[in-house]
Scaffold this active site. Sequence first.
Site, PDB file in Angstrom:
ATOM      1  N   LYS A  90       6.599 -16.271  -4.785  1.00 61.66           N
ATOM      2  CA  LYS A  90       6.820 -15.316  -3.692  1.00 61.66           C
ATOM      3  C   LYS A  90       6.225 -13.993  -4.127  1.00 61.66           C
ATOM      4  O   LYS A  90       6.477 -13.519  -5.242  1.00 61.66           O
ATOM      5  CB  LYS A  90       8.348 -15.171  -3.457  1.00 61.66           C
ATOM      6  CG  LYS A  90       8.710 -14.239  -2.334  1.00 61.66           C
ATOM      7  CD  LYS A  90       8.934 -14.991  -1.037  1.00 61.66           C
ATOM      8  CE  LYS A  90       8.853 -14.095   0.175  1.00 61.66           C
ATOM      9  NZ  LYS A  90       7.466 -13.834   0.649  1.00 61.66           N
ATOM     10  N   LYS A 114      10.935  -9.066 -11.079  1.00 55.94           N
ATOM     11  CA  LYS A 114      11.558  -8.448  -9.903  1.00 55.94           C
ATOM     12  C   LYS A 114      12.333  -9.491  -9.103  1.00 55.94           C
ATOM     13  O   LYS A 114      13.481  -9.291  -8.732  1.00 55.94           O
ATOM     14  CB  LYS A 114      10.453  -7.838  -9.024  1.00 55.94           C
ATOM     15  CG  LYS A 114      10.972  -7.184  -7.778  1.00 55.94           C
ATOM     16  CD  LYS A 114       9.843  -6.785  -6.843  1.00 55.94           C
ATOM     17  CE  LYS A 114       8.790  -5.973  -7.541  1.00 55.94           C
ATOM     18  NZ  LYS A 114       7.870  -5.329  -6.602  1.00 55.94           N
ATOM     19  N   LYS A 126       1.298 -13.403  -6.540  1.00 58.92           N
ATOM     20  CA  LYS A 126       0.685 -12.265  -5.843  1.00 58.92           C
ATOM     21  C   LYS A 126      -0.728 -12.668  -5.461  1.00 58.92           C
ATOM     22  O   LYS A 126      -1.322 -13.543  -6.089  1.00 58.92           O
ATOM     23  CB  LYS A 126       0.646 -11.052  -6.778  1.00 58.92           C
ATOM     24  CG  LYS A 126       0.443  -9.722  -6.067  1.00 58.92           C
ATOM     25  CD  LYS A 126       1.731  -9.152  -5.526  1.00 58.92           C
ATOM     26  CE  LYS A 126       1.473  -7.925  -4.676  1.00 58.92           C
ATOM     27  NZ  LYS A 126       2.731  -7.267  -4.277  1.00 58.92           N
ATOM     28  N   GLY A 165       3.414  -9.236   2.887  1.00 61.98           N
ATOM     29  CA  GLY A 165       2.529  -8.073   2.973  1.00 61.98           C
ATOM     30  C   GLY A 165       2.497  -7.278   1.679  1.00 61.98           C
ATOM     31  O   GLY A 165       3.262  -7.522   0.761  1.00 61.98           O
ATOM     32  N   ASP A 166       1.582  -6.360   1.602  1.00 63.06           N
ATOM     33  CA  ASP A 166       1.505  -5.375   0.502  1.00 63.06           C
ATOM     34  C   ASP A 166       0.553  -4.304   1.009  1.00 63.06           C
ATOM     35  O   ASP A 166       0.291  -4.243   2.229  1.00 63.06           O
ATOM     36  CB  ASP A 166       1.004  -6.032  -0.798  1.00 63.06           C
ATOM     37  CG  ASP A 166       1.144  -5.105  -2.012  1.00 63.06           C
ATOM     38  OD1 ASP A 166       2.279  -4.776  -2.376  1.00 63.06           O
ATOM     39  OD2 ASP A 166       0.118  -4.672  -2.568  1.00 63.06           O
ATOM     40  N   ASN A 240       4.242   2.047   4.290  1.00 65.19           N
ATOM     41  CA  ASN A 240       5.501   1.392   4.624  1.00 65.19           C
ATOM     42  C   ASN A 240       6.644   1.846   3.718  1.00 65.19           C
ATOM     43  O   ASN A 240       7.718   2.236   4.199  1.00 65.19           O
ATOM     44  CB  ASN A 240       5.298  -0.132   4.527  1.00 65.19           C
ATOM     45  CG  ASN A 240       6.598  -0.885   4.679  1.00 65.19           C
ATOM     46  OD1 ASN A 240       7.262  -1.199   3.701  1.00 65.19           O
ATOM     47  ND2 ASN A 240       6.994  -1.152   5.916  1.00 65.19           N
ATOM     48  N   SER A 376      12.599 -10.379   2.182  1.00 64.96           N
ATOM     49  CA  SER A 376      11.697 -11.498   2.486  1.00 64.96           C
ATOM     50  C   SER A 376      12.401 -12.822   2.225  1.00 64.96           C
ATOM     51  O   SER A 376      12.254 -13.784   2.985  1.00 64.96           O
ATOM     52  CB  SER A 376      10.445 -11.432   1.608  1.00 64.96           C
ATOM     53  OG  SER A 376       9.538 -10.504   2.120  1.00 64.96           O
TER      54      SER A 376
END
Length: 444
Positions: A90, A114, A126, A165-166, A240, A376
Amino acid sequence: MSYVDEVLEQVIRTNPAQPEFHQAVQEVLESLRVVIEKNEDAYRKDALLERITTPERQLLFRVPWVDDNGQVHVNNGYRVQFNSAIGPYKGGLRLHPSVNLGVIKFLGFEQVFKNSLTGLPIGGGKGGSDFDPKGKSDREIMAFCQSFMTELYKYIGADTDVPAGDIGTGAREIGYMFGQYKRIRGVFEGVLTGKGLTYGGSLARTEATGYGLLYLTEEMLRCNGKELAGKTVVVSGAGNVATYAIQKAWQLGAKPVTCSDSTGWVYDPDGIDVDVLKDVKEVRRARLTEYVKARPNAQYHEGRGVWSVPCDVALPCATQNELHLEDAEMLVKNGCFAVAEGANMPTTLDATKYLQDHGVLFCPGKAANAGGVATSALEMSQNSERLSWTFEEVDSKLKTIMVNIFHNLDNAAKEYGMEGNYVAGANIAGLLKVANAMTAQGII
Ligand code: NDP
Protein backbone atom coordinates in the site's frame (compact mmCIF):
# COMPACT_ATOMS: atom_id res chain seq x y z
CA MET A 1 32.15 -3.78 11.89
CA SER A 2 28.68 -3.79 13.48
CA TYR A 3 25.82 -5.43 11.59
CA VAL A 4 24.09 -2.04 11.11
CA ASP A 5 27.25 -0.50 9.59
CA GLU A 6 27.78 -3.53 7.35
CA VAL A 7 24.26 -3.28 5.94
CA LEU A 8 24.45 0.49 5.54
CA GLU A 9 27.67 0.13 3.60
CA GLN A 10 26.12 -2.59 1.44
CA VAL A 11 22.96 -0.56 0.72
CA ILE A 12 25.05 2.39 -0.45
CA ARG A 13 27.32 0.16 -2.57
CA THR A 14 24.57 -1.88 -4.22
CA ASN A 15 22.14 0.99 -4.86
CA PRO A 16 24.39 3.60 -6.50
CA ALA A 17 23.16 7.12 -7.27
CA GLN A 18 20.11 6.84 -5.00
CA PRO A 19 20.89 9.46 -2.31
CA GLU A 20 17.31 9.75 -1.01
CA PHE A 21 17.14 5.99 -0.50
CA HIS A 22 20.50 5.98 1.29
CA GLN A 23 19.30 8.84 3.52
CA ALA A 24 16.07 7.07 4.47
CA VAL A 25 17.86 3.79 5.23
CA GLN A 26 20.54 5.57 7.22
CA GLU A 27 18.00 7.44 9.32
CA VAL A 28 16.10 4.24 10.11
CA LEU A 29 19.08 1.97 10.76
CA GLU A 30 20.94 4.51 12.91
CA SER A 31 17.96 4.91 15.18
CA LEU A 32 17.45 1.13 15.33
CA ARG A 33 21.03 0.45 16.36
CA VAL A 34 20.12 -0.16 20.00
CA VAL A 35 17.37 -2.66 19.09
CA ILE A 36 19.49 -4.50 16.52
CA GLU A 37 22.50 -4.69 18.78
CA LYS A 38 20.44 -6.46 21.43
CA ASN A 39 19.69 -9.29 18.94
CA GLU A 40 22.59 -8.83 16.55
CA ASP A 41 23.44 -12.52 16.03
CA ALA A 42 19.87 -13.60 15.33
CA TYR A 43 19.19 -10.69 12.99
CA ARG A 44 22.48 -11.22 11.13
CA LYS A 45 21.88 -14.97 10.74
CA ASP A 46 18.43 -14.30 9.25
CA ALA A 47 19.80 -11.42 7.12
CA LEU A 48 16.85 -9.47 8.45
CA LEU A 49 18.24 -6.03 7.66
CA GLU A 50 19.30 -7.05 4.15
CA ARG A 51 15.78 -8.37 3.54
CA ILE A 52 14.09 -5.33 5.04
CA THR A 53 16.16 -2.89 2.95
CA THR A 54 15.68 -4.84 -0.31
CA PRO A 55 12.31 -4.44 -2.05
CA GLU A 56 10.42 -7.67 -2.74
CA ARG A 57 9.89 -6.46 -6.33
CA GLN A 58 10.80 -3.39 -8.43
CA LEU A 59 8.83 -2.73 -11.58
CA LEU A 60 10.06 -0.28 -14.21
CA PHE A 61 8.08 0.31 -17.34
CA ARG A 62 7.60 2.53 -20.39
CA VAL A 63 4.64 4.93 -20.46
CA PRO A 64 4.00 6.27 -23.99
CA TRP A 65 1.25 8.86 -24.47
CA VAL A 66 0.15 11.36 -27.12
CA ASP A 67 -0.19 15.11 -26.47
CA ASP A 68 -2.85 17.42 -27.92
CA ASN A 69 -0.66 18.15 -30.97
CA GLY A 70 -0.27 14.49 -31.84
CA GLN A 71 3.28 14.33 -30.48
CA VAL A 72 4.23 11.07 -28.73
CA HIS A 73 6.01 11.30 -25.37
CA VAL A 74 7.62 8.55 -23.29
CA ASN A 75 7.87 8.63 -19.50
CA ASN A 76 9.28 6.16 -17.00
CA GLY A 77 6.79 4.31 -14.80
CA TYR A 78 7.69 2.75 -11.44
CA ARG A 79 6.11 0.53 -8.83
CA VAL A 80 8.25 -0.72 -5.96
CA GLN A 81 6.55 -3.45 -3.93
CA PHE A 82 8.70 -3.16 -0.85
CA ASN A 83 7.32 -5.40 1.85
CA SER A 84 4.13 -7.45 2.19
CA ALA A 85 4.84 -9.08 5.57
CA ILE A 86 1.82 -7.55 7.29
CA GLY A 87 -0.59 -7.00 4.39
CA PRO A 88 -0.99 -6.08 0.70
CA TYR A 89 1.45 -3.45 -0.58
CA LYS A 90 0.00 0.00 0.00
CA GLY A 91 1.40 3.40 -0.93
CA GLY A 92 0.87 6.29 -3.31
CA LEU A 93 1.79 7.11 -6.90
CA ARG A 94 3.89 10.26 -7.34
CA LEU A 95 3.78 12.15 -10.63
CA HIS A 96 6.61 14.70 -10.66
CA PRO A 97 9.65 15.32 -12.89
CA SER A 98 11.96 14.63 -9.90
CA VAL A 99 10.76 11.01 -9.66
CA ASN A 100 13.39 8.33 -10.19
CA LEU A 101 13.94 4.84 -8.80
CA GLY A 102 15.84 6.11 -5.75
CA VAL A 103 13.04 8.50 -4.79
CA ILE A 104 10.41 5.76 -5.16
CA LYS A 105 12.53 3.36 -3.11
CA PHE A 106 13.00 5.88 -0.30
CA LEU A 107 9.26 6.48 -0.22
CA GLY A 108 8.47 2.74 -0.35
CA PHE A 109 10.93 1.98 2.45
CA GLU A 110 9.44 4.68 4.70
CA GLN A 111 5.97 3.43 3.83
CA VAL A 112 6.70 -0.01 5.30
CA PHE A 113 7.30 1.48 8.75
CA LYS A 114 4.52 4.03 8.46
CA ASN A 115 1.94 1.42 7.53
CA SER A 116 3.08 -0.81 10.36
CA LEU A 117 2.69 2.08 12.81
CA THR A 118 -0.96 2.57 11.87
CA GLY A 119 -1.77 -0.80 13.45
CA LEU A 120 -3.65 -1.77 10.27
CA PRO A 121 -2.86 -4.81 8.06
CA ILE A 122 -1.05 -3.05 5.20
CA GLY A 123 2.38 -3.67 3.69
CA GLY A 124 4.50 -0.99 2.03
CA GLY A 125 4.96 0.08 -1.60
CA LYS A 126 5.25 3.20 -3.71
CA GLY A 127 5.18 4.13 -7.37
CA GLY A 128 4.87 6.92 -9.87
CA SER A 129 6.42 8.49 -12.90
CA ASP A 130 8.62 11.38 -13.98
CA PHE A 131 5.59 12.71 -15.90
CA ASP A 132 4.83 16.37 -15.06
CA PRO A 133 1.06 16.98 -14.81
CA LYS A 134 1.60 20.76 -14.64
CA GLY A 135 0.31 22.62 -17.67
CA LYS A 136 -1.24 19.52 -19.27
CA SER A 137 -4.80 19.47 -20.56
CA ASP A 138 -7.35 17.09 -19.02
CA ARG A 139 -7.16 14.94 -22.14
CA GLU A 140 -3.37 14.69 -21.89
CA ILE A 141 -3.63 13.74 -18.20
CA MET A 142 -6.16 11.06 -19.12
CA ALA A 143 -3.94 9.75 -21.92
CA PHE A 144 -1.00 9.46 -19.54
CA CYS A 145 -3.04 7.85 -16.73
CA GLN A 146 -4.59 5.29 -19.07
CA SER A 147 -1.23 4.34 -20.54
CA PHE A 148 0.31 4.12 -17.05
CA MET A 149 -2.48 1.81 -15.84
CA THR A 150 -2.37 -0.30 -19.01
CA GLU A 151 0.97 -1.58 -17.74
CA LEU A 152 0.47 -1.28 -13.97
CA TYR A 153 -2.78 -3.29 -13.86
CA LYS A 154 -0.82 -6.55 -14.28
CA TYR A 155 0.82 -6.15 -10.89
CA ILE A 156 -1.89 -4.72 -8.62
CA GLY A 157 -5.23 -5.81 -7.14
CA ALA A 158 -7.45 -5.32 -4.10
CA ASP A 159 -5.66 -8.12 -2.20
CA THR A 160 -2.16 -7.71 -3.62
CA ASP A 161 -1.20 -4.05 -4.09
CA VAL A 162 -3.44 -1.03 -3.62
CA PRO A 163 -1.88 2.26 -4.84
CA ALA A 164 -3.16 5.72 -3.86
CA GLY A 165 -2.47 9.40 -4.57
CA ASP A 166 0.66 11.41 -3.76
CA ILE A 167 2.27 14.54 -5.20
CA GLY A 168 0.70 15.16 -8.61
CA THR A 169 -1.83 12.36 -8.25
CA GLY A 170 -5.14 13.70 -6.97
CA ALA A 171 -8.77 12.70 -7.40
CA ARG A 172 -8.72 13.40 -11.16
CA GLU A 173 -5.75 11.11 -11.84
CA ILE A 174 -7.04 8.35 -9.54
CA GLY A 175 -10.37 8.51 -11.40
CA TYR A 176 -8.74 8.04 -14.83
CA MET A 177 -6.55 5.21 -13.51
CA PHE A 178 -9.45 3.44 -11.79
CA GLY A 179 -11.56 3.68 -14.94
CA GLN A 180 -8.82 2.13 -17.04
CA TYR A 181 -8.20 -0.69 -14.51
CA LYS A 182 -11.91 -1.53 -14.44
CA ARG A 183 -12.09 -1.46 -18.22
CA ILE A 184 -9.12 -3.80 -18.71
CA ARG A 185 -9.82 -6.21 -15.84
CA GLY A 186 -13.60 -6.06 -15.98
CA VAL A 187 -13.84 -5.96 -12.19
CA PHE A 188 -15.05 -3.24 -9.89
CA GLU A 189 -12.83 -3.61 -6.85
CA GLY A 190 -10.98 -1.42 -4.36
CA VAL A 191 -7.73 -1.50 -6.30
CA LEU A 192 -6.94 2.17 -5.69
CA THR A 193 -7.73 4.46 -2.78
CA GLY A 194 -8.41 8.17 -2.88
CA LYS A 195 -11.33 7.42 -5.22
CA GLY A 196 -14.22 9.82 -5.78
CA LEU A 197 -17.18 9.49 -3.44
CA THR A 198 -19.49 8.34 -6.22
CA TYR A 199 -17.40 5.24 -6.97
CA GLY A 200 -16.10 3.82 -3.72
CA GLY A 201 -14.11 6.64 -2.15
CA SER A 202 -14.16 7.31 1.58
CA LEU A 203 -15.42 10.45 3.21
CA ALA A 204 -12.57 12.25 5.03
CA ARG A 205 -9.83 10.68 2.85
CA THR A 206 -9.11 14.08 1.27
CA GLU A 207 -8.69 15.70 4.67
CA ALA A 208 -7.03 12.72 6.38
CA THR A 209 -3.30 13.43 6.14
CA GLY A 210 -3.56 17.08 7.18
CA TYR A 211 -6.15 16.40 9.88
CA GLY A 212 -4.19 13.41 11.18
CA LEU A 213 -1.03 15.49 11.36
CA LEU A 214 -2.78 17.97 13.63
CA TYR A 215 -4.39 15.26 15.81
CA LEU A 216 -0.97 13.75 16.41
CA THR A 217 0.69 17.14 16.97
CA GLU A 218 -1.96 18.08 19.51
CA GLU A 219 -1.43 14.81 21.40
CA MET A 220 2.37 15.20 21.32
CA LEU A 221 2.05 18.70 22.77
CA ARG A 222 -0.47 17.59 25.40
CA CYS A 223 1.80 14.77 26.57
CA ASN A 224 4.60 17.30 26.94
CA GLY A 225 2.56 19.72 29.03
CA LYS A 226 1.79 22.14 26.19
CA GLU A 227 -1.26 22.91 24.13
CA LEU A 228 -1.87 23.71 20.49
CA ALA A 229 -4.68 26.22 20.98
CA GLY A 230 -3.49 29.81 20.73
CA LYS A 231 -0.19 28.89 19.05
CA THR A 232 1.26 30.28 15.82
CA VAL A 233 1.86 27.59 13.21
CA VAL A 234 4.08 27.82 10.16
CA VAL A 235 3.18 25.47 7.30
CA SER A 236 4.99 24.80 4.02
CA GLY A 237 3.25 23.50 0.92
CA ALA A 238 -0.10 24.42 -0.57
CA GLY A 239 -1.28 21.03 -1.69
CA ASN A 240 -3.48 18.38 -0.17
CA VAL A 241 -1.56 17.88 3.07
CA ALA A 242 -0.83 21.57 3.72
CA THR A 243 -4.38 22.75 2.98
CA TYR A 244 -6.08 20.38 5.41
CA ALA A 245 -3.35 20.82 8.02
CA ILE A 246 -4.11 24.55 7.89
CA GLN A 247 -7.84 23.91 8.13
CA LYS A 248 -7.51 21.61 11.16
CA ALA A 249 -5.01 23.96 12.85
CA TRP A 250 -7.71 26.64 12.80
CA GLN A 251 -10.32 24.18 14.11
CA LEU A 252 -8.06 23.30 17.04
CA GLY A 253 -7.61 26.96 17.96
CA ALA A 254 -4.15 27.59 16.48
CA LYS A 255 -3.24 30.22 13.89
CA PRO A 256 -1.52 29.03 10.69
CA VAL A 257 0.24 31.99 9.06
CA THR A 258 2.15 30.63 6.04
CA CYS A 259 1.94 28.34 3.03
CA SER A 260 4.23 27.82 0.03
CA ASP A 261 4.50 26.24 -3.39
CA SER A 262 7.37 25.35 -5.67
CA THR A 263 7.92 28.97 -6.70
CA GLY A 264 7.27 31.06 -3.59
CA TRP A 265 5.60 31.48 -0.21
CA VAL A 266 2.97 33.53 1.55
CA TYR A 267 2.92 35.13 4.98
CA ASP A 268 -0.55 36.16 6.08
CA PRO A 269 -0.43 37.93 9.47
CA ASP A 270 -4.20 37.44 9.83
CA GLY A 271 -3.82 33.69 9.32
CA ILE A 272 -4.15 31.75 6.06
CA ASP A 273 -7.67 31.93 4.60
CA VAL A 274 -8.46 28.30 3.71
CA ASP A 275 -11.25 29.17 1.28
CA VAL A 276 -9.00 31.48 -0.71
CA LEU A 277 -6.18 28.90 -0.66
CA LYS A 278 -8.51 26.16 -1.91
CA ASP A 279 -9.86 28.41 -4.64
CA VAL A 280 -6.34 29.25 -5.86
CA LYS A 281 -4.86 25.75 -5.63
CA GLU A 282 -7.71 23.23 -5.91
CA VAL A 283 -10.08 25.07 -8.25
CA ARG A 284 -7.94 27.38 -10.36
CA ARG A 285 -4.67 25.40 -10.03
CA ALA A 286 -2.87 28.78 -10.00
CA ARG A 287 0.25 30.18 -8.31
CA LEU A 288 0.23 31.65 -4.81
CA THR A 289 0.59 35.15 -6.27
CA GLU A 290 -3.18 34.84 -6.78
CA TYR A 291 -3.67 34.32 -3.01
CA VAL A 292 -2.27 37.76 -2.11
CA LYS A 293 -4.51 39.44 -4.68
CA ALA A 294 -7.48 38.31 -2.56
CA ARG A 295 -5.81 39.03 0.81
CA PRO A 296 -4.30 42.55 0.81
CA ASN A 297 -2.54 42.13 4.20
CA ALA A 298 -0.69 39.03 3.03
CA GLN A 299 2.83 39.14 1.59
CA TYR A 300 4.16 36.99 -1.27
CA HIS A 301 7.89 36.16 -1.48
CA GLU A 302 9.71 34.37 -4.28
CA GLY A 303 11.73 31.24 -3.44
CA ARG A 304 12.02 29.52 -0.04
CA GLY A 305 11.57 31.21 3.31
CA VAL A 306 8.64 30.02 5.45
CA TRP A 307 10.99 28.84 8.22
CA SER A 308 12.13 32.43 8.83
CA VAL A 309 8.69 33.37 10.18
CA PRO A 310 8.59 33.26 14.02
CA CYS A 311 6.32 30.45 15.23
CA ASP A 312 5.62 27.96 18.02
CA VAL A 313 5.00 24.95 15.79
CA ALA A 314 6.36 24.17 12.31
CA LEU A 315 4.71 21.73 9.91
CA PRO A 316 6.68 20.96 6.73
CA CYS A 317 4.05 19.68 4.27
CA ALA A 318 5.56 20.13 0.77
CA THR A 319 8.29 17.67 -0.21
CA GLN A 320 11.49 15.89 0.83
CA ASN A 321 14.54 17.82 2.11
CA GLU A 322 12.81 21.19 2.30
CA LEU A 323 13.87 22.03 5.89
CA HIS A 324 17.66 22.44 6.05
CA LEU A 325 20.10 22.98 8.91
CA GLU A 326 20.00 26.79 8.59
CA ASP A 327 16.19 26.65 8.68
CA ALA A 328 16.31 24.55 11.86
CA GLU A 329 18.69 27.10 13.42
CA MET A 330 16.29 29.91 12.55
CA LEU A 331 13.30 28.02 13.97
CA VAL A 332 15.09 27.39 17.27
CA LYS A 333 16.29 31.01 17.44
CA ASN A 334 12.71 32.20 16.95
CA GLY A 335 11.32 30.01 19.75
CA CYS A 336 9.71 27.15 17.78
CA PHE A 337 9.22 24.22 20.18
CA ALA A 338 7.63 21.54 17.98
CA VAL A 339 8.09 20.25 14.42
CA ALA A 340 5.87 17.54 12.94
CA GLU A 341 6.42 16.35 9.38
CA GLY A 342 3.37 16.36 7.09
CA ALA A 343 5.52 15.56 4.05
CA ASN A 344 7.78 12.52 3.68
CA MET A 345 11.33 13.20 4.90
CA PRO A 346 11.09 17.01 4.56
CA THR A 347 13.77 17.57 7.21
CA THR A 348 17.40 16.82 6.37
CA LEU A 349 19.31 14.53 8.76
CA ASP A 350 21.47 17.36 10.16
CA ALA A 351 18.44 19.61 10.65
CA THR A 352 16.60 16.82 12.50
CA LYS A 353 19.56 16.29 14.79
CA TYR A 354 19.85 20.03 15.46
CA LEU A 355 16.17 20.28 16.38
CA GLN A 356 16.36 17.25 18.67
CA ASP A 357 19.58 18.48 20.30
CA HIS A 358 17.90 21.81 21.03
CA GLY A 359 14.90 20.28 22.77
CA VAL A 360 12.40 20.74 19.94
CA LEU A 361 9.67 18.06 19.97
CA PHE A 362 10.18 16.36 16.61
CA CYS A 363 7.79 13.84 15.07
CA PRO A 364 8.89 12.18 11.81
CA GLY A 365 6.61 11.93 8.78
CA LYS A 366 6.27 8.17 8.91
CA ALA A 367 4.21 8.68 12.08
CA ALA A 368 2.89 12.23 11.72
CA ASN A 369 1.52 11.86 8.18
CA ALA A 370 0.26 8.29 8.55
CA GLY A 371 -3.35 9.53 8.69
CA GLY A 372 -3.54 9.43 4.89
CA VAL A 373 -2.64 5.80 4.50
CA ALA A 374 -4.62 4.85 7.59
CA THR A 375 -7.74 6.34 6.04
CA SER A 376 -6.88 4.64 2.77
CA ALA A 377 -6.95 1.37 4.70
CA LEU A 378 -10.35 2.41 6.07
CA GLU A 379 -11.43 2.99 2.45
CA MET A 380 -10.30 -0.59 1.66
CA SER A 381 -12.39 -1.87 4.58
CA GLN A 382 -15.47 -0.01 3.34
CA ASN A 383 -14.92 -1.34 -0.21
CA SER A 384 -14.65 -4.91 1.11
CA GLU A 385 -17.80 -4.45 3.18
CA ARG A 386 -19.53 -2.64 0.27
CA LEU A 387 -20.58 0.02 2.76
CA SER A 388 -19.81 3.71 3.26
CA TRP A 389 -19.18 5.19 6.66
CA THR A 390 -20.11 8.76 7.62
CA PHE A 391 -17.53 11.55 7.73
CA GLU A 392 -17.76 11.61 11.53
CA GLU A 393 -17.21 7.85 11.76
CA VAL A 394 -14.07 7.96 9.61
CA ASP A 395 -12.76 11.12 11.27
CA SER A 396 -13.18 9.70 14.75
CA LYS A 397 -11.39 6.46 13.75
CA LEU A 398 -8.62 8.61 12.24
CA LYS A 399 -8.23 10.58 15.45
CA THR A 400 -8.03 7.39 17.53
CA ILE A 401 -5.42 5.94 15.16
CA MET A 402 -3.24 9.09 15.32
CA VAL A 403 -3.39 9.30 19.10
CA ASN A 404 -2.49 5.57 19.30
CA ILE A 405 0.41 6.04 16.89
CA PHE A 406 1.83 8.75 19.09
CA HIS A 407 1.60 6.60 22.23
CA ASN A 408 3.00 3.63 20.35
CA LEU A 409 6.17 5.50 19.40
CA ASP A 410 6.40 7.36 22.71
CA ASN A 411 6.29 4.03 24.59
CA ALA A 412 8.82 2.39 22.24
CA ALA A 413 11.24 5.28 22.77
CA LYS A 414 10.83 5.02 26.54
CA GLU A 415 11.24 1.22 26.52
CA TYR A 416 14.59 1.50 24.77
CA GLY A 417 15.85 4.33 26.99
CA MET A 418 15.38 7.14 24.46
CA GLU A 419 12.47 9.04 25.96
CA GLY A 420 11.33 11.92 23.77
CA ASN A 421 13.22 10.63 20.70
CA TYR A 422 10.19 10.10 18.48
CA VAL A 423 12.30 9.31 15.41
CA ALA A 424 13.76 6.30 17.18
CA GLY A 425 10.37 5.44 18.70
CA ALA A 426 8.67 5.42 15.29
CA ASN A 427 11.35 3.28 13.70
CA ILE A 428 11.45 0.82 16.57
CA ALA A 429 7.68 0.41 16.84
CA GLY A 430 7.37 0.16 13.05
CA LEU A 431 10.20 -2.35 12.69
CA LEU A 432 9.32 -4.76 15.48
CA LYS A 433 5.93 -5.67 14.03
CA VAL A 434 7.28 -6.14 10.50
CA ALA A 435 10.32 -8.07 11.75
CA ASN A 436 8.14 -10.43 13.81
CA ALA A 437 5.85 -11.07 10.84
CA MET A 438 8.79 -11.69 8.52
CA THR A 439 10.41 -14.09 10.96
CA ALA A 440 7.13 -15.99 11.43
CA GLN A 441 6.73 -16.39 7.66
CA GLY A 442 10.15 -17.99 7.14
CA ILE A 443 12.92 -17.05 4.75
CA ILE A 444 10.99 -15.41 1.92
P1 NDP B 1 0.42 18.00 -3.55
O1 NDP B 1 0.92 17.73 -4.92
O2 NDP B 1 -1.03 18.15 -3.31
O3 NDP B 1 1.15 19.31 -2.97
C1 NDP B 1 2.53 19.40 -2.87
C2 NDP B 1 2.88 20.82 -2.51
O4 NDP B 1 4.29 20.93 -2.32
C3 NDP B 1 2.51 21.81 -3.58
O5 NDP B 1 2.19 23.04 -2.98
C4 NDP B 1 3.80 21.95 -4.39
O6 NDP B 1 3.92 23.18 -5.07
C5 NDP B 1 4.82 21.83 -3.29
N1 NDP B 1 6.05 21.26 -3.82
C6 NDP B 1 6.21 20.12 -4.53
N2 NDP B 1 7.49 19.92 -4.86
C7 NDP B 1 8.16 20.98 -4.37
C8 NDP B 1 9.51 21.37 -4.38
N3 NDP B 1 10.45 20.62 -4.99
N4 NDP B 1 9.83 22.52 -3.75
C9 NDP B 1 8.88 23.27 -3.11
N5 NDP B 1 7.59 22.95 -3.07
C10 NDP B 1 7.24 21.82 -3.69
O7 NDP B 1 1.03 16.84 -2.63
P2 NDP B 1 0.56 16.36 -1.21
O8 NDP B 1 0.12 17.53 -0.40
O9 NDP B 1 -0.32 15.20 -1.39
O10 NDP B 1 1.94 15.79 -0.62
C11 NDP B 1 2.89 16.61 0.08
C12 NDP B 1 3.85 15.72 0.83
O11 NDP B 1 3.13 14.91 1.76
C13 NDP B 1 4.67 14.73 -0.02
O12 NDP B 1 5.92 14.53 0.59
C14 NDP B 1 3.84 13.46 0.07
O13 NDP B 1 4.63 12.30 -0.18
C15 NDP B 1 3.42 13.54 1.53
N6 NDP B 1 2.25 12.73 1.88
C16 NDP B 1 1.05 12.93 1.25
C17 NDP B 1 -0.05 12.19 1.63
C18 NDP B 1 -1.40 12.44 1.06
O14 NDP B 1 -2.37 11.83 1.56
N7 NDP B 1 -1.55 13.32 0.08
C19 NDP B 1 0.06 11.13 2.65
C20 NDP B 1 1.34 11.08 3.32
C21 NDP B 1 2.38 11.84 2.90
P3 NDP B 1 3.18 23.43 -6.48
O15 NDP B 1 1.76 23.81 -6.12
O16 NDP B 1 3.95 24.55 -7.08
O17 NDP B 1 3.28 22.15 -7.24
